[in-house]
Motif scaffolding. Structure first.
Motif, PDB file in Angstrom:
ATOM      1  N   ASP A  69       0.827  -1.215   0.000  1.00 14.33           N
ATOM      2  CA  ASP A  69       0.000   0.000   0.000  1.00 14.33           C
ATOM      3  C   ASP A  69       0.859   1.262   0.000  1.00 14.33           C
ATOM      4  N   SER A  79       2.304   4.676  -0.762  1.00 13.80           N
ATOM      5  CA  SER A  79       1.759   5.853  -1.440  1.00 13.80           C
ATOM      6  C   SER A  79       2.694   6.214  -2.603  1.00 13.80           C
ATOM      7  N   THR A 124       6.164   7.206  -1.480  1.00  9.88           N
ATOM      8  CA  THR A 124       7.020   6.081  -1.076  1.00  9.88           C
ATOM      9  C   THR A 124       7.424   5.252  -2.286  1.00  9.88           C
ATOM     10  N   LYS A 152      -5.619   0.422   2.128  1.00 10.97           N
ATOM     11  CA  LYS A 152      -5.186   1.484   3.042  1.00 10.97           C
ATOM     12  C   LYS A 152      -6.317   2.499   3.152  1.00 10.97           C
ATOM     13  N   LYS A 159      -6.812  -0.815   6.507  1.00 15.09           N
ATOM     14  CA  LYS A 159      -5.668  -0.549   7.388  1.00 15.09           C
ATOM     15  C   LYS A 159      -5.497   0.946   7.594  1.00 15.09           C
ATOM     16  N   ARG A 218      -2.710   3.587   9.553  1.00 11.03           N
ATOM     17  CA  ARG A 218      -1.416   3.655  10.238  1.00 11.03           C
ATOM     18  C   ARG A 218      -1.298   4.989  10.947  1.00 11.03           C
ATOM     19  N   LYS A 254      -1.480  -4.325  14.090  1.00  5.18           N
ATOM     20  CA  LYS A 254      -0.219  -4.272  13.333  1.00  5.18           C
ATOM     21  C   LYS A 254       0.725  -3.301  14.040  1.00  5.18           C
ATOM     22  N   SER A 274       7.580  -4.089   9.604  1.00 13.19           N
ATOM     23  CA  SER A 274       9.035  -4.268   9.731  1.00 13.19           C
ATOM     24  C   SER A 274       9.726  -2.953  10.078  1.00 13.19           C
ATOM     25  N   GLY A 275       9.159  -1.824   9.665  1.00 14.14           N
ATOM     26  CA  GLY A 275       9.573  -0.522  10.179  1.00 14.14           C
ATOM     27  C   GLY A 275      10.999  -0.075   9.897  1.00 14.14           C
ATOM     28  N   SER A 332       6.183  -4.764   4.573  1.00 11.99           N
ATOM     29  CA  SER A 332       6.396  -4.223   3.237  1.00 11.99           C
ATOM     30  C   SER A 332       7.886  -4.388   2.933  1.00 11.99           C
ATOM     31  N   ARG A 333       8.697  -3.489   3.521  1.00  9.38           N
ATOM     32  CA  ARG A 333      10.123  -3.495   3.171  1.00  9.38           C
ATOM     33  C   ARG A 333      10.789  -4.849   3.361  1.00  9.38           C
TER      34      ARG A 333
HETATM   35  C1  5MM Z   1       3.867   0.211   2.549  1.00 11.27           C
HETATM   36  O1  5MM Z   1       4.126   1.181   3.523  1.00 11.27           O
HETATM   37  C2  5MM Z   1       2.984   1.667   4.217  1.00 11.27           C
HETATM   38  C3  5MM Z   1       2.981   3.143   4.354  1.00 11.27           C
HETATM   39  O2  5MM Z   1       3.237   3.670   3.141  1.00 11.27           O
HETATM   40  P1  5MM Z   1       3.277   5.270   3.032  1.00 11.27           P
HETATM   41  O3  5MM Z   1       4.272   5.743   4.060  1.00 11.27           O
HETATM   42  O4  5MM Z   1       3.774   5.423   1.652  1.00 11.27           O
HETATM   43  O5  5MM Z   1       1.894   5.752   3.267  1.00 11.27           O
HETATM   44  C4  5MM Z   1       3.014   1.238   5.656  1.00 11.27           C
HETATM   45  O6  5MM Z   1       1.821   1.553   6.317  1.00 11.27           O
HETATM   46  C5  5MM Z   1       3.240  -0.198   5.750  1.00 11.27           C
HETATM   47  O7  5MM Z   1       2.037  -0.891   5.479  1.00 11.27           O
HETATM   48  C6  5MM Z   1       3.725  -0.549   7.130  1.00 11.27           C
HETATM   49  O8  5MM Z   1       4.520   0.445   7.696  1.00 11.27           O
HETATM   50  C7  5MM Z   1       4.542  -1.807   7.006  1.00 11.27           C
HETATM   51  O9  5MM Z   1       5.598  -1.539   6.160  1.00 11.27           O
HETATM   52  P2  5MM Z   1       7.058  -1.866   6.674  1.00 11.27           P
HETATM   53  O10 5MM Z   1       7.936  -1.444   5.534  1.00 11.27           O
HETATM   54  O11 5MM Z   1       7.229  -1.049   7.924  1.00 11.27           O
HETATM   55  O12 5MM Z   1       7.054  -3.357   6.924  1.00 11.27           O
END
Ligand code: 5MM
Length: 340
Positions: free
Chosen positions: A24, A26, A29, A98, A137, A139, A220, A262-263, A292-293
């Motif tokens: 998801d 943006s 990103t 999202k 979701k 965040r 999450k 994963s942050g 994600s990352r």
């Molecule tokens: C994919 O990243 C999501 C947020 O994206 P934007 O900052 O572009 O809005 C984020 O919410 C993501 O779903 C979570 O942080 C998990 O991603 P990570 O990379 O932390 O595992």
């Protein structure tokens, strides 16, 4: 949709040996992600990247319980015209969306933000449901730095998360609630534990006050880790113990599952820490991933935007997904095959 139906979806999202792919990102990103491999971020390149992942049939069907999509992606079609949502469903995975629209500065609280997107949320979520989403979701990040976070920032974000979760259930979607304590900073792991516990405690007070059915939600959160520039590091065992202890202090056992972000940890750090948590023995909730990352950076680098690299990139994705699936069972390093 009844709460029992939503609870069944929430349970499937955290099924044993499976976890969630956060796709998801943006457009901002995505520019950074695709910039890493020298590819311009356009609707087509973003589609190609996501199509590559969703068409990786084996890892998608075995290890990925659900996929979080961005507004653009839930409306997009693959190069052959198939809706991307259909590719996800055909792989036996659940599409999600999202729901937030990002952060805005919190007035009078320098350096702090609040997540927005509540206006018109019910209508937006009903449209997403018609497009195939079965979960949503939201965040909401807080930062550690000096005296931050303020209670005002924690309260504002926890309140908005609870309002969102109630609206999502009312619209027939399972809410993933994502209260993230960012890793940026040089703080000790115990400071992350303290802030995470305060934030989670406030969040569950707000969710209960909003009459959200906790059995039809997924949490999450961040793992409890030292700041990214801290000098004192933590072993996987320490992260596992402190994360599970923090969650036990704040998260009711009626929540079916915890799917970690994963942050910005290295992908193997995120995986081995999740594995260490599951090796601690039974917890009140399933402990899995919503990365994600830590799932996509390796395949992205292998792909490099070249059609001839798609198969190799899908293998890299399969490897990351399988390792995380094993970690969600606490069986990394164990030789029998992971359960499908
Ligand atoms: C994919 O990243 C999501 C947020 O994206 P934007 O900052 O572009 O809005 C984020 O919410 C993501 O779903 C979570 O942080 C998990 O991603 P990570 O990379 O932390 O595992």
């Amino acid at each position: 949709m009844s709460i029992a139906d939503l609870a069944a979806i929430a349970s499937a999202m955290v099924a044993p040996g499976r976890g969630i792919l956060a796709a998801d990102e943006s457009p901002r990103t995505m520019e950074q992600r695709l910039g890493l491999i020298g590819v311009a971020s356009t609707p087509d390149s973003r589609r190609d990247y996501r199509e590559l992942l969703f068409r990786a049939t084996e890892p998608m069907s075995r290890y990925i319980s659900g996929v979080i999509l961005y507004d653009e992606t839930i409306r997009q079609r693959a190069a052959d015209g198939t809706p991307l949502v259909t590719l996800i469903e055909q792989a036996g995975s659940i599409p999600g969306i999202k729901a937030d629209i990002g952060t805005k500065p919190l007035p009078f609280f320098p350096g702090e933000v609040v997540t927005e997107g509540l206006d018109g949320l019910g209508e937006r979520l009903r449209e997403y449901r018609a497009l195939g989403a079965r979960f949503a979701k939201w965040r909401a990040i807080v930062s550690i730095s000096g005296s931050l976070p303020s209670m005002q920032a924690i309260d504002a974000n926890a309140h908005a998360l609870a309002r969102y979760a109630a609206i999502a259930q009312d619209a027939g979607l399972v809410p993933i609630v994502e209260p993230e304590v960012l890793m940026d900073g040089d703080h000790h792991i115990d400071r992350c534990a303290e802030v995470s516990e305060i934030y989670l405690t406030r969040l569950y007070q707000e969710l209960v006050a909003a009459r959200v059915a906790l059995e039809a939600t997924v949490l999450k959160p961040n793992m409890v880790v030292p700041g990214a520039s801290a000098t004192k590091l933590a072993s996987p065992a320490e992260v596992a113990l402190k994360t599970v202890r923090t969650l036990k202090h704040a998260v009711p056992s009626t929540v079916p599952g915890v799917a970690f972000l994963s942050g910005g940890q290295s992908d193997e750090d995120a995986t081995t820490r999740l594995d260490a948590m599951n090796k601690l023995g039974p917890a009140p909730w399933r402990l899995t991933f919503s990365f994600s990352r830590a799932l996509v950076l390796a395949p992205l680098k292998v792909w490099a935007g070249r059609p001839e690299n798609v198969a190799a990139a899908q293998r890299a994705f399969a490897e990351r997904a399988e390792r995380n699936a094993r970690a969600s069972l606490g069986t990394l390093g164990v030789t029998e095959p992971v359960r499908a």
